[in-house]
Design a protein around this motif. Structure first.
Motif, PDB file in Angstrom:
ATOM      1  N   GLY A   1       0.801  -1.217   0.000  1.00 56.48           N
ATOM      2  CA  GLY A   1       0.000   0.000   0.000  1.00 56.48           C
ATOM      3  C   GLY A   1       0.832   1.264   0.000  1.00 56.48           C
ATOM      4  N   SER A   2       2.015   1.208   0.620  1.00 53.38           N
ATOM      5  CA  SER A   2       2.879   2.391   0.689  1.00 53.38           C
ATOM      6  C   SER A   2       3.378   2.823  -0.684  1.00 53.38           C
ATOM      7  N   GLN A   3       3.352   1.904  -1.655  1.00 50.56           N
ATOM      8  CA  GLN A   3       3.804   2.235  -3.008  1.00 50.56           C
ATOM      9  C   GLN A   3       2.880   3.242  -3.695  1.00 50.56           C
ATOM     10  N   ALA A   4       1.656   3.410  -3.154  1.00 54.59           N
ATOM     11  CA  ALA A   4       0.690   4.344  -3.743  1.00 54.59           C
ATOM     12  C   ALA A   4       0.652   5.677  -3.014  1.00 54.59           C
ATOM     13  N   LEU A   5       1.518   5.859  -2.024  1.00 55.64           N
ATOM     14  CA  LEU A   5       1.434   7.008  -1.118  1.00 55.64           C
ATOM     15  C   LEU A   5       2.607   7.951  -1.313  1.00 55.64           C
ATOM     16  N   ARG A   6       2.317   9.248  -1.362  1.00 60.48           N
ATOM     17  CA  ARG A   6       3.399  10.232  -1.449  1.00 60.48           C
ATOM     18  C   ARG A   6       4.143  10.303  -0.124  1.00 60.48           C
ATOM     19  N   GLU A   7       5.401  10.726  -0.172  1.00 60.33           N
ATOM     20  CA  GLU A   7       6.176  10.865   1.058  1.00 60.33           C
ATOM     21  C   GLU A   7       5.495  11.865   1.992  1.00 60.33           C
ATOM     22  N   GLY A   8       5.359  11.494   3.248  1.00 64.84           N
ATOM     23  CA  GLY A   8       4.671  12.337   4.212  1.00 64.84           C
ATOM     24  C   GLY A   8       3.169  12.135   4.236  1.00 64.84           C
ATOM     25  N   GLY A   9       2.644  11.306   3.329  1.00 62.90           N
ATOM     26  CA  GLY A   9       1.214  11.039   3.280  1.00 62.90           C
ATOM     27  C   GLY A   9       0.747  10.177   4.439  1.00 62.90           C
ATOM     28  N   VAL A  10      -0.554   9.942   4.466  1.00 62.22           N
ATOM     29  CA  VAL A  10      -1.187   9.228   5.576  1.00 62.22           C
ATOM     30  C   VAL A  10      -1.706   7.875   5.096  1.00 62.22           C
ATOM     31  N   MET A  11      -1.392   6.830   5.863  1.00 57.66           N
ATOM     32  CA  MET A  11      -1.942   5.503   5.608  1.00 57.66           C
ATOM     33  C   MET A  11      -2.799   5.089   6.788  1.00 57.66           C
ATOM     34  N   VAL A  12      -3.995   4.584   6.496  1.00 63.25           N
ATOM     35  CA  VAL A  12      -4.826   3.922   7.501  1.00 63.25           C
ATOM     36  C   VAL A  12      -4.773   2.431   7.183  1.00 63.25           C
ATOM     37  N   LEU A  13      -4.220   1.645   8.113  1.00 58.80           N
ATOM     38  CA  LEU A  13      -4.044   0.210   7.905  1.00 58.80           C
ATOM     39  C   LEU A  13      -4.953  -0.558   8.854  1.00 58.80           C
ATOM     40  N   LEU A  14      -5.841  -1.378   8.283  1.00 55.14           N
ATOM     41  CA  LEU A  14      -6.744  -2.207   9.080  1.00 55.14           C
ATOM     42  C   LEU A  14      -6.130  -3.591   9.226  1.00 55.14           C
ATOM     43  N   ALA A  15      -5.691  -3.922  10.446  1.00 56.49           N
ATOM     44  CA  ALA A  15      -5.019  -5.191  10.690  1.00 56.49           C
ATOM     45  C   ALA A  15      -5.305  -5.632  12.125  1.00 56.49           C
ATOM     46  N   GLN A  16      -6.215  -6.561  12.291  1.00 57.53           N
ATOM     47  CA  GLN A  16      -6.631  -6.967  13.633  1.00 57.53           C
ATOM     48  C   GLN A  16      -5.479  -7.523  14.460  1.00 57.53           C
ATOM     49  N   CYS A  17      -4.681  -8.439  13.883  1.00 61.19           N
ATOM     50  CA  CYS A  17      -3.512  -9.034  14.559  1.00 61.19           C
ATOM     51  C   CYS A  17      -3.922  -9.776  15.826  1.00 61.19           C
ATOM     52  N   ARG A  18      -4.861 -10.711  15.672  1.00 60.48           N
ATOM     53  CA  ARG A  18      -5.355 -11.467  16.837  1.00 60.48           C
ATOM     54  C   ARG A  18      -4.265 -12.321  17.473  1.00 60.48           C
TER      55      ARG A  18
ATOM     56  N   ILE B   1      -1.565   5.204  10.554  1.00 65.25           N
ATOM     57  CA  ILE B   1      -2.551   4.982  11.608  1.00 65.25           C
ATOM     58  C   ILE B   1      -2.923   3.506  11.565  1.00 65.25           C
ATOM     59  N   LEU B   2      -2.629   2.780  12.630  1.00 67.63           N
ATOM     60  CA  LEU B   2      -2.856   1.337  12.675  1.00 67.63           C
ATOM     61  C   LEU B   2      -4.116   1.029  13.480  1.00 67.63           C
ATOM     62  N   VAL B   3      -5.098   0.441  12.800  1.00 69.19           N
ATOM     63  CA  VAL B   3      -6.310  -0.034  13.468  1.00 69.19           C
ATOM     64  C   VAL B   3      -6.090  -1.503  13.809  1.00 69.19           C
ATOM     65  N   SER B   4      -5.963  -1.800  15.090  1.00 60.58           N
ATOM     66  CA  SER B   4      -5.582  -3.147  15.517  1.00 60.58           C
ATOM     67  C   SER B   4      -6.049  -3.390  16.942  1.00 60.58           C
ATOM     68  N   GLU B   5      -5.678  -4.553  17.465  1.00 65.12           N
ATOM     69  CA  GLU B   5      -5.976  -4.886  18.855  1.00 65.12           C
ATOM     70  C   GLU B   5      -4.770  -4.676  19.766  1.00 65.12           C
ATOM     71  N   PHE B   6      -3.698  -4.081  19.258  1.00 67.09           N
ATOM     72  CA  PHE B   6      -2.509  -3.841  20.076  1.00 67.09           C
ATOM     73  C   PHE B   6      -2.763  -2.727  21.093  1.00 67.09           C
ATOM     74  N   PRO B   7      -2.106  -2.780  22.257  1.00 63.61           N
ATOM     75  CA  PRO B   7      -2.161  -1.652  23.192  1.00 63.61           C
ATOM     76  C   PRO B   7      -1.649  -0.384  22.511  1.00 63.61           C
ATOM     77  N   PRO B   8      -2.300   0.754  22.697  1.00 60.74           N
ATOM     78  CA  PRO B   8      -1.877   1.991  22.034  1.00 60.74           C
ATOM     79  C   PRO B   8      -0.408   2.332  22.255  1.00 60.74           C
ATOM     80  N   ALA B   9       0.119   2.086  23.451  1.00 60.89           N
ATOM     81  CA  ALA B   9       1.520   2.422  23.743  1.00 60.89           C
ATOM     82  C   ALA B   9       2.471   1.644  22.851  1.00 60.89           C
ATOM     83  N   GLU B  10       2.136   0.405  22.523  1.00 66.35           N
ATOM     84  CA  GLU B  10       3.002  -0.407  21.674  1.00 66.35           C
ATOM     85  C   GLU B  10       2.962   0.087  20.228  1.00 66.35           C
TER      86      GLU B  10
END
Length: 419
Positions: A302-319, A367-376
């Motif tokens: 997905g990063s290949q479609a993004l300009r430098e400094g752009g924003v990525m929203v990644l949906l990854a549960q990571c159970r 921006i990572l949408v996941s189940e990880f603790p925010p601090a991590e």
């Protein structure tokens, strides 16, 4: 539009003035049943199969649960062909190519082998058990290829799996069933270390990249290891984003894999008109977002479609968390120079993935949408969110009013490329 997250999904709509495109593979629905597709592929190597003899011990290598391949469909068809020529179930074993991944549960074994469970012996590879390993030989790059001794001692060896992009080996499938699939931890580490250029501070080899095999040093190491193992043939599938078998390739391990990679690249690379300010990426749900190491593929593509400094929203549960107990520890290094120095001194495969993650976290705002603790999540250089709506709210604060965007519903299967 529906974006998957684990076993669930979110509805997502973006105003048309912002949306450049929805990036999807250019692949048509399969025109035949999966059993027919696999059967026709096996027909093409019927001569090889009929060279097997009753009493031969046959080892079939297949992928673990983190890489869905259609194995519950093709393994029974493959074993049926072997039965037809007199190979008994008791002379066949299925070896799960874990690489350095965790062992599989009984439930996962059942999902992988389907109706063969209880009929054919199923074993997990153990990369850390010296008693299970044997030295095959050494590559021209000096890598000692230690593998599960079952593929050395067997009479016949069949490799199976699925073909897809790989972020530094070029493509998955084929030769990867041997190295890293059934190799020792030491051999896995050595082959993946080839991703780095020789010399302190030299960084990553530019040819060790997604979708490229030519001159790729990691691919070369894997090919040489596979040649040492000398499999009788391979059976590889190509899957649609919804995990249906759309093609299958069977035959000589090198030529067959190359043909599969060519087909995959034609249908799963997406030419870009321009780079975007925002990319919203779903890995495609479970199991593609089972852990962060698997989800990283979608981040990379997905990063290949993004300009430098752009924003990525990644949906990854990571159970299943990170996918390896040592992965998160690498983020004690905050700069790429410091990270690379330590990686060269104490190389780990997961360290390489962590290094690649930090590269993107420093180049983009993720921006990572996941189940990880925010601090991590913050420790990895990313911004945490629990829902898609929360992530989009954060993204809007970082974007210009006239931002441009791509949406990628199946981030682990499509590679944006420059047109």
């Amino acid at each position: 539009m529906e974006l998957k997250f684990g076993d669930t999904s979110w509805e997502f709509d973006l105003p048309t003035q912002h949306l450049l495109d929805t990036i999807r593979p250019t692949v048509a629905a399969p025109t035949a049943q999966p059993e027919t597709i696999v059967g026709e592929a096996l027909d093409r190597c019927d001569e090889i199969i009929r060279s097997f003899r009753p009493g031969d011990r046959v080892t079939i290598v297949t992928s673990d649960i983190t890489r869905y391949t259609g194995s519950e469909i093709y393994l029974p068809l493959l074993v049926a062909r072997l039965n037809e020529i007199g190979i008994r179930d008791r002379d066949i074993e299925i070896l799960i190519a874990l690489g350095i991944h965790r062992k599989q549960t009984e439930h996962e074994h059942r999902k992988i082998v389907g109706p063969l469970f209880g009929r054919v012996k199923v074993l997990d590879h153990d990369c850390d058990n010296p008693g299970d390993l044997a030295l095959l030989g050494t590559t021209t790059g000096g890598i000692e290829v230690e593998v599960n001794r079952r593929i050395v001692e067997t009479d016949r060896l069949i490799l199976t799996g699925t073909i897809g992009f790989h972020y530094f080996a070029g493509f998955g499938g084929g030769r990867k069933a041997v190295l890293p699939g059934v190799a020792s931890r030491k051999s896995c580490m050595a082959s993946h270390f080839a991703v780095l250029n020789p010399g302190e501070g030299a960084g990553k080899n530019p040819l060790a990249t997604t979708g490229n095999l030519a001159g790729n040093p990691v691919h070369q190491a894997m090919e040489e290891a596979c040649a040492l193992a000398a499999p009788d043939f391979i059976l590889n599938t190509v899957l649609s984003p919804d995990k249906r078998i759309i093609a299958a390739f069977a035959g000589h391990w090198r030529e067959t894999h190359a043909a599969g990679c060519q087909l995959y690249a034609r249908h799963f690379a997406y030419p870009l008109r321009q780079l975007a300010d925002l990319v919203v990426v779903s890995c495609g749900g479970f199991p593609k977002d089972i852990n962060f190491i698997q989800a990283h593929k979608s981040m990379e593509y997905g990063s290949q479609a993004l300009r430098e400094g752009g924003v990525m929203v990644l949906l990854a549960q990571c159970r299943d968390g990170y996918g390896n107990a040592t992965f998160f520890n690498w983020f004690r290094f905050r700069t790429l120079d410091e990270f690379e120095t330590h990686l060269r001194q104490h190389y780990e495969i997961n360290g390489q993935t962590a290094y690649s993650t930090l590269q993107k976290a420093l180049k983009f705002r993720i921006i990572l949408v996941s189940e990880f603790p925010p601090a991590e999540v913050r420790a990895m250089g990313m911004m945490p969110a629990r829902t898609l709506d929360e992530a989009l709210s954060q993204a809007r604060e970082l974007l210009p009013a006239d931002f441009s965007a791509y949406v990628i519903p199946e981030g682990g299967t499509v590679l944006p490329i420059k047109a």
